[in-house]
Write a protein that holds these residues in place. Structure first.
Motif, PDB file in Angstrom:
ATOM      1  N   GLN A 170      -5.498  11.390  -0.286  1.00 25.99           N
ATOM      2  CA  GLN A 170      -6.193  11.855   0.963  1.00 25.99           C
ATOM      3  C   GLN A 170      -5.340  12.404   1.796  1.00 25.99           C
ATOM      4  N   LYS A 171      -4.080  11.812   2.198  1.00 26.16           N
ATOM      5  CA  LYS A 171      -3.163  12.466   2.979  1.00 26.16           C
ATOM      6  C   LYS A 171      -2.467  13.925   2.463  1.00 26.16           C
ATOM      7  N   ARG A 172      -2.556  13.996   0.917  1.00 27.60           N
ATOM      8  CA  ARG A 172      -2.128  15.276   0.377  1.00 27.60           C
ATOM      9  C   ARG A 172      -3.053  16.225   0.314  1.00 27.60           C
ATOM     10  N   SER A 173      -4.427  15.582  -0.156  1.00 25.37           N
ATOM     11  CA  SER A 173      -5.360  16.961  -0.113  1.00 25.37           C
ATOM     12  C   SER A 173      -6.649  16.805   0.786  1.00 25.37           C
ATOM     13  N   HIS A 174      -6.809  15.806   1.390  1.00 27.61           N
ATOM     14  CA  HIS A 174      -8.078  15.707   2.081  1.00 27.61           C
ATOM     15  C   HIS A 174      -7.937  15.214   3.502  1.00 27.61           C
ATOM     16  N   ASN A 175      -7.121  15.835   4.259  1.00 28.17           N
ATOM     17  CA  ASN A 175      -6.692  16.001   5.655  1.00 28.17           C
ATOM     18  C   ASN A 175      -6.676  14.802   6.320  1.00 28.17           C
ATOM     19  N   LEU A 176      -6.096  13.840   5.726  1.00 23.17           N
ATOM     20  CA  LEU A 176      -6.052  12.191   6.567  1.00 23.17           C
ATOM     21  C   LEU A 176      -4.597  12.058   7.046  1.00 23.17           C
ATOM     22  N   THR A 177      -4.027  13.111   7.360  1.00 24.72           N
ATOM     23  CA  THR A 177      -2.561  13.056   8.232  1.00 24.72           C
ATOM     24  C   THR A 177      -2.920  12.901   9.584  1.00 24.72           C
ATOM     25  N   HIS A 178      -3.827  13.744  10.271  1.00 23.08           N
ATOM     26  CA  HIS A 178      -3.865  13.808  11.836  1.00 23.08           C
ATOM     27  C   HIS A 178      -5.320  14.337  12.038  1.00 23.08           C
ATOM     28  N   VAL A 179      -5.855  14.002  13.368  1.00 22.80           N
ATOM     29  CA  VAL A 179      -7.220  14.355  13.543  1.00 22.80           C
ATOM     30  C   VAL A 179      -6.986  15.379  14.874  1.00 22.80           C
ATOM     31  N   LEU A 180      -7.757  16.277  14.590  1.00 25.00           N
ATOM     32  CA  LEU A 180      -7.871  17.235  15.811  1.00 25.00           C
ATOM     33  C   LEU A 180      -8.629  17.017  16.935  1.00 25.00           C
ATOM     34  N   ARG A 181      -9.723  16.311  16.924  1.00 21.52           N
ATOM     35  CA  ARG A 181     -10.453  15.866  18.080  1.00 21.52           C
ATOM     36  C   ARG A 181      -9.947  14.675  18.545  1.00 21.52           C
ATOM     37  N   ARG A 182     -10.286  14.354  19.783  1.00 18.01           N
ATOM     38  CA  ARG A 182     -10.013  13.140  20.542  1.00 18.01           C
ATOM     39  C   ARG A 182     -10.996  12.270  20.447  1.00 18.01           C
ATOM     40  N   GLY A 187     -14.277  21.829   3.909  1.00 14.54           N
ATOM     41  CA  GLY A 187     -13.121  21.718   4.449  1.00 14.54           C
ATOM     42  C   GLY A 187     -12.232  20.628   4.111  1.00 14.54           C
ATOM     43  N   PHE A 188     -12.938  19.300   3.888  1.00 15.63           N
ATOM     44  CA  PHE A 188     -12.160  17.997   3.630  1.00 15.63           C
ATOM     45  C   PHE A 188     -12.076  18.114   2.220  1.00 15.63           C
ATOM     46  N   LEU A 240     -13.152  12.222  -1.103  1.00 14.19           N
ATOM     47  CA  LEU A 240     -12.434  11.930  -2.371  1.00 14.19           C
ATOM     48  C   LEU A 240     -13.285  11.146  -3.006  1.00 14.19           C
ATOM     49  N   ASN A 241     -14.422  10.456  -2.422  1.00 16.17           N
ATOM     50  CA  ASN A 241     -15.446   9.818  -3.249  1.00 16.17           C
ATOM     51  C   ASN A 241     -16.250  10.719  -4.150  1.00 16.17           C
ATOM     52  N   LEU A 242     -16.528  11.990  -3.767  1.00 18.51           N
ATOM     53  CA  LEU A 242     -17.361  12.966  -4.365  1.00 18.51           C
ATOM     54  C   LEU A 242     -16.480  13.372  -5.533  1.00 18.51           C
TER      55      LEU A 242
END
Ligand code: SF4
Length: 452
Positions: A414-426, A61-62, A442-444
């Motif tokens: 990370q923001k463009r391709s690896h979900n670092l714009t927002h979190v879904l969980r609280r 997913g990430f 991203l490291n992988l």
């Protein structure tokens, strides 16, 4: 309609040079079984979903920027390469997204896996020579919390003391001994503890996610956010450390602990670069003590004194450690002042000199009740000067350039391709898991690119 019968296996459908094949060869997730063994019963319940499959499920997913667990499930159903990576056959049932969600919600200890996975990938990067610690760059980025501004309420909280409160004890002791030597006067024993900051302040706290923080910074969106603080190795852009804080925490607050953790437990660091938010005196001293060269964009100094004679009107005499005032009189270090955020030398002019001085009106402001001029210097000024005196040199400028390229470039990727714009969980822990998975993805990718 014509139908053809093909004899294929899922192995045939995934190209030899596919990224997930390389990933599968590079990343051994065997440690997940050891880490999660205690969470599963061998005697009771239905056979569980393989924990490695769960980790791979979230990881893809990430890796592919799929924003929710429901959408990951849908992608795995139709994407042969993802099925192959998870070890699912063509018609095998994909684990339900709600199973993954419930596992993360009900078994908080499972989350240790995300930190361990991140550390394991960094360890492998070091082993493969992709990380050197020669120059690292630190910065933070905002990640939107799952809470709207409508859920905010004003809450009164105690003003927290500066980030360095406890650390200052050692330096204060050292400074007081130095002061005894300089003045020849024995210091008085402190009879009461220095009061921590007792002020109270009002904060905007979200009712739906009280652990997020209201961010209000120039040029940034306003609202409930988390901050992901990351340190990147500038050789190949491998992220060495991730610390997550509420969005209203200043960048300097977690910096020293974050960097020390990497220096002690991950890889010894030779040099660190950072933007002006990290230019605070204690950082210069602590990094110098650790033998880490510090390249920081200097903060502009504002002189807040109301008097006409600003600080520049006084010249420093290094040999005597005094300041010379415009009237040719000396200001000497007389006191070590500690506030909630720092430690300062106080240089005082002689009151007799100031009383009879013809420039008194220009030099003393209305707030100088003691009748003599005072200047303050950070206790850590020598370390600050040693670092900042090189700021025009090419290697200093190059380090700042590397910081910009790798820190900002990494956040952008990370923001463009690896979900670092927002979190879904609280909650802070869930936000940390999210940021760790994004950094791991991203490291992988960077590890595999670097090994080509
Ligand atoms: S007021 Fe005091 S410190 Fe200021 S110029 Fe006069 S003697 Fe110097």
């Amino acid at each position: 309609m014509q139908l053809k019968l093909h004899m294929v296996t899922i192995e045939d459908l995934v190209p030899e040079r596919h990224f997930l094949r390389k990933l599968d060869g590079a990343l051994d997730l065997g440690f997940v079984y050891e880490e999660t063994a205690y969470l599963y019963s061998r005697r009771y319940g239905r056979p569980p979903i393989d924990p490695v499959v769960l980790v791979k499920y979230l990881l893809v997913g990430f890796l592919y920027g799929i924003p929710s667990e429901r959408q990951i499930e849908q992608r795995i159903q139709t994407d042969m390469a993802l099925r192959w990576y998870l070890g699912l056959d063509l018609f095998e049932r994909v684990p339900d997204h709600s199973t993954i969600s419930q596992l993360r919600r009900r078994k908080p200890s499972f989350r240790k896996i995300f930190r361990r996975l991140f550390e394991e990938v960094v360890r492998q990067c070091i082993e493969k020579g992709v990380v050197s610690g020669r120059l690292v760059a630190t910065d933070s980025t905002h990640v939107k919390a799952n809470a709207s501004r409508a859920s905010e309420e004003l809450v009164e909280v105690p003003e927290s003391p500066g980030a360095y409160w406890e650390r200052l004890d050692i330096y204060e002791e050292e400074g007081l001994e130095e002061l005894e030597c300089r003045t020849g006067k024995r210091r008085k024993k402190r009879v009461k503890q220095i009061k921590k900051d007792s002020r109270r302040t009002k904060k905007r706290v979200s009712r739906t996610d009280p652990e997020a923080g209201h961010m209000k910074r120039p040029g940034k969106p306003e609202g409930q956010y988390y901050l992901s603080h990351q340190t990147v190795d500038t050789d190949h852009g491998i992220i060495l450390g991730v610390t997550v804080t509420p969005g209203d925490v200043h960048d300097s607050v977690p910096y020293l602990e974050h960097l020390e953790q990497i220096h002690k437990n991950v890889i010894p660091l030779q040099a660190a670069a950072a933007d002006s938010a990290y230019d605070f005196p204690l950082a210069h001293r602590v990094l110098e003590e650790h033998g880490i060269d510090f390249f920081v964009r200097p903060q502009s100094n504002h002189d807040h004194t109301q008097a006409e004679f600003k600080r520049e009107a006084f010249s420093y005499c290094k040999g005597e450690d005094t300041y010379l005032c415009p009237n040719g009189k000396r200001l000497r270090a007389k006191r070590l002042y500690r506030s909630a955020s720092g430690l300062f030398w106080e240089y005082w002019a002689d009151r007799k000199d100031c009383t009879s001085c013809p420039m008194r009106e220009k030099c003393l402001s209305e707030t100088d009740r003691q009748g003599a001029r005072k200047l303050m210097d950070s206790y850590f000024k020598p370390a600050v000067q040693r670092h900042l005196s090189r700021r025009e040199k090419p290697e200093y400028q190059e380090a700042l350039k590397q910081r910009q390229v790798w820190s900002e470039g990494t956040f952008a990727a990370q923001k463009r391709s690896h979900n670092l714009t927002h979190v879904l969980r609280r909650g802070l822990e869930a936000a940390e898991d999210h940021c760790l998975l994004s950094a791991t993805a991203l490291n992988l990718k960077r590890m595999i690119w670097a090994m080509k």
